[in-house]
Enzyme design. Sequence first.
Site, PDB file in Angstrom:
ATOM      1  CG  HIS A 239      -2.015   1.191   0.757  1.00 41.45           C
ATOM      2  ND1 HIS A 239      -2.935   1.120  -0.256  1.00 41.45           N
ATOM      3  CD2 HIS A 239      -2.061   2.452   1.199  1.00 41.45           C
ATOM      4  CE1 HIS A 239      -3.527   2.277  -0.394  1.00 41.45           C
ATOM      5  NE2 HIS A 239      -3.027   3.112   0.476  1.00 41.45           N
ATOM      6  CE1 TYR A 243      -1.595   7.447  -0.066  1.00 41.53           C
ATOM      7  CE2 TYR A 243      -0.736   5.616   1.216  1.00 41.53           C
ATOM      8  CZ  TYR A 243      -1.802   6.381   0.788  1.00 41.53           C
ATOM      9  OH  TYR A 243      -3.073   6.057   1.194  1.00 41.53           O
ATOM     10  CG  HIS A 390      -9.249   2.732  -6.569  1.00 41.04           C
ATOM     11  ND1 HIS A 390      -9.304   4.028  -6.108  1.00 41.04           N
ATOM     12  CD2 HIS A 390      -8.139   2.196  -6.018  1.00 41.04           C
ATOM     13  CE1 HIS A 390      -8.276   4.255  -5.300  1.00 41.04           C
ATOM     14  NE2 HIS A 390      -7.544   3.162  -5.239  1.00 41.04           N
ATOM     15  CG  PHE A 391      -5.410   0.102  -9.508  1.00 45.89           C
ATOM     16  CD1 PHE A 391      -4.887   0.007 -10.782  1.00 45.89           C
ATOM     17  CD2 PHE A 391      -5.789  -1.067  -8.861  1.00 45.89           C
ATOM     18  CE1 PHE A 391      -4.764  -1.214 -11.416  1.00 45.89           C
ATOM     19  CE2 PHE A 391      -5.673  -2.295  -9.482  1.00 45.89           C
ATOM     20  CZ  PHE A 391      -5.166  -2.371 -10.770  1.00 45.89           C
ATOM     21  CG  HIS A 392      -6.544   1.530 -14.747  1.00 46.43           C
ATOM     22  ND1 HIS A 392      -6.809   0.314 -14.196  1.00 46.43           N
ATOM     23  CD2 HIS A 392      -5.588   1.307 -15.691  1.00 46.43           C
ATOM     24  CE1 HIS A 392      -6.065  -0.616 -14.797  1.00 46.43           C
ATOM     25  NE2 HIS A 392      -5.314  -0.042 -15.701  1.00 46.43           N
ATOM     26  NE  ARG A 453      -7.355  -6.694  -8.988  1.00 47.75           N
ATOM     27  CZ  ARG A 453      -6.450  -6.150  -8.151  1.00 47.75           C
ATOM     28  NH1 ARG A 453      -6.707  -6.071  -6.853  1.00 47.75           N
ATOM     29  NH2 ARG A 453      -5.321  -5.679  -8.606  1.00 47.75           N
ATOM     30  NE  ARG A 454      -4.061  -9.192  -9.665  1.00 45.64           N
ATOM     31  CZ  ARG A 454      -3.097  -9.401  -8.790  1.00 45.64           C
ATOM     32  NH1 ARG A 454      -3.171 -10.387  -7.953  1.00 45.64           N
ATOM     33  NH2 ARG A 454      -2.047  -8.637  -8.773  1.00 45.64           N
TER      34      ARG A 454
END
Lengths: 563, 162
Positions: A239, A243, A390-392, A453-454
Amino acid sequence: MTMGAQASIARGDGTAQELYRPPETERRLSLAFITVGFAHLAVGILLGLLQGLQHAGIDLYAYVPFVRHYYQGLAMHGVFNVLVFTTFFIGGFLFFVAGYGFRRPLVTSGLAWTTFWLMTAGLLLVDWALLTNQASVLYTSYAPLQAHPAYYLGLVLVVVGTWLQLVILLRTFFAWRRENPGKRTPLIAFGALVTLIMWTMASAGIAVQFVGFLLPWSLGWMQGIDPLLSRTLFWFTGHPIVYFWLLPAYISWYFMLPRQVGGRLFSESLARLAFLLFIPLSLPVGFHHQYLDPGVSEGYKAIHAFLTFAVFMPSAMTAFTVLASIETGGRARGGQGRLGWLLRLPWRDPSVAAQLLAMVLFAFGGISGLINASFTVNLVVHNTLFVPGHFHLTVGTASALTFMGIVYWLVPYLSGRRLFSPRMGVWQAWLWFVGMTIMSRGMSWAGVLGAPRRTALGTAPYFAAEWTVPTWLTAIGGAVLTISGLLFFINLIGTLTASPRAEKLEVPVVESAPDGQDPVPGWLDRFAPWVTATAVLVLISYGPTLYRLFGEMSLTIPGLRPY
Amino acid sequence: MDIDRYERLWIMLSAAVLLSLFLALVYSVYALDIRLVDDAGQVDPATAAQTPPFDEPGVYQEGPGRYRVVMVARAWSFQPAEVRVPAGSDVTFQVTSLDVIHGFRVPYTTINQMLIPGQVSEFRFRFAEPGEHYLFCHEYCGVGHHTMQGRIVVETAATGAR
C-alpha cells in the site's frame, strides 16, 4: 565533474532569481531513467489494450509474439506499468528535483549512474523472465505461485537502487546544509526527500519477503513457503508504494504547477505538513488489502481501516492548497468570479492541461479508494473490476498523466530540444482524460455487478450477460487510451530526435514564502520526529500480527507454476 | 503557522466527513452484523485432504435451518462443485485451498473471501430466497483461473427439507 552554470535574471516583480543548470551528466542521467521507464509503459499500454479487448470477447493473444496467454500479458502489464515505469520515471525526476532544488551537484553523480545501471541490470532480468513466461505470477508475487529466481533477484536490484538513491539524496542534503546553515530545505528537494524516506521504510516488507523467502525458495534452498506471511509482508510495502507513486505528482502539483499557471504556493506550511504526514500515515494501512484474508484478526483489520481513513487527510489538505494555489494563477491572469479563473488557466500548455485533468480524475480515484478501504463495503468490491477501475484513476491517471505532463517541459529541458508538438500534447492529455473516464466507468460498473479482476473474462464460462455493456466500455476506453499513448510517444520521440534546439528553458518552481509572511515552524522542516512516529505506529498496527505469523511460520508449502 | 480561515474550515469538514463514514462502518459491523473473516485456524495443505473436516467435503445439516459447507479449492475446481441448501438456511462455510491462493465469490451476496493454503476461511451467509447462485475463484491461480467455478442452488423450503 562539470559544475552547474549559475546566472541571474531579473524577474517581473523586481527580484532576482538565480538560474541554476544541473551538470550535463545529471541531465543525461535523468533522461536515461525517464526513457527506460516510458519504454516499458509503451509495452504496458499495448498489453492493456489486449486485456480490454479480451474482456469484450476479442482475443488477439494468438497474434502477439512472446505473449502466450492473457495472464502472461497481464503480469507484464502490471509489472511494467506500476513497478518499472513509475520507479524509473520517479528515479529520474527525483534526482533532477533534488539537484535543482539544492542548486548543487549530486553527491555523487558517479554513484547515481551506478544506481541507474544496477537498476537497469535488475530490470533486464525481470524483462527476460516475463517475456519467456517464467514469471507470470502478477505484480503481487503471491506465493505459492512461483517465478524464476531471476525475476525476484531483478526486482530486488531495482529496490536496492531506490535505497541508493536515498543515500545520494541524503548526502547531497547534508552537503547543502553545511553550505547553507539555517536555511529551510528547498521545497522540491524537501518533497523528494520525504518521498524516498517514506518509501525506504515501506520497502522493508518486500525486502524481507523477497530476500528472506521468495528468492531462496525459488532457488530451492528453502523447501516451502508460508503464503499468508509472504502476502502480509507484500502488503506492508504494497500500500505505501502507492504514495511512492503519488508523492512525485504532488511535488509537481504543489511546487511546480502553480508556477506554470503564473500563481504562487497558497500555504507553504500546510504543503510541508501534508508531505510530512505521509511518512507516518502511509505505512500502517496494509491490512486494508487483506480484509478478506483468513488468519488475520478482525480487530487489527479495523485498526488499519481507521488509519487508512487517516491517510486520506493529507490528500484532502492537498485538494485545498493545490486548488487555491492554482486559483492565484488564474486570478493573476485576469480571471474573475467564482469559477471564471479556471478558464483563464493556460489550458493550451500541454503540461498544465495534463496535470489539471489528472487532478479531476484523481478526485474520483480518491472517493473510490475510500470505498475499497471501507471495511464491510469492501465485501461488495474486493477483487472485482471495481478495484482496477479505482487504481487506473490514481496511479493510472493522477500519477501517469501527471508524469506525462512533467515530461512535456522536463524532457525539452534535459535534452535541450523544443517540445515536438505542444498541440499534440494537449490532444493527448484530453484523450487520456476521456479514455480513462470511459474505461474506469466500465470497470467500476462491471465490478459492482460482480465481475472479477485479474481474470480472462472473455472466456470465463460464468460471464454474465449484464457484464457485456461495461466490458465494452472498458475496451472502448482502453482503445482511446492507446491512441493517447501513441500521441504521447510520437511527441516524446519527435522531441528527442527531430525537434530544433531550444533556447534557454525554465524549470517551473514556486518560491518559498519570504520569512515573516508565512512563518514556517521548525518542526515542519525536520524528518526525525516523523520517522519516529512511523516506527511507533508500525509497531502498534503490525507488531502483534507479524510476531504471531513469524512464530507460527511453517515453511512447508511448495511452489507451483501453473502458467 | 497561519492557516487560512477557509482552509481551516475545509480541513475540519474533511475530518468530520471521514469520521462519519468510519462510524457508519462501525454501525454496519455491530448493528447489521456484517463481519469480516477472522483467524479460524490453520491446516497443513499437504495433509488437509486427509484431515477432518476437509477429508470429507460436502454439505452437512447441523440443526433446523442450519448447514455447514465444507469445501476445498484447488487449481481449478471447487469440491463440492455444487451446493444445495433450502431457502431460509443459515450456512457456515469452511473452506481451504490445497495448492495456491484462490478466491471465493458469490455475486449479489456478501460472500467474498480469500482462500490461502495453510489457513481456514470460515464465514456465514443466510440464503433467504430460493434461486441459483454461481460462485467462482476471483484470485489469479494459473492459466485456468477463469474456468474455476461452482454453483449454489437454494431450493424452495418444501423440496429442500430432507
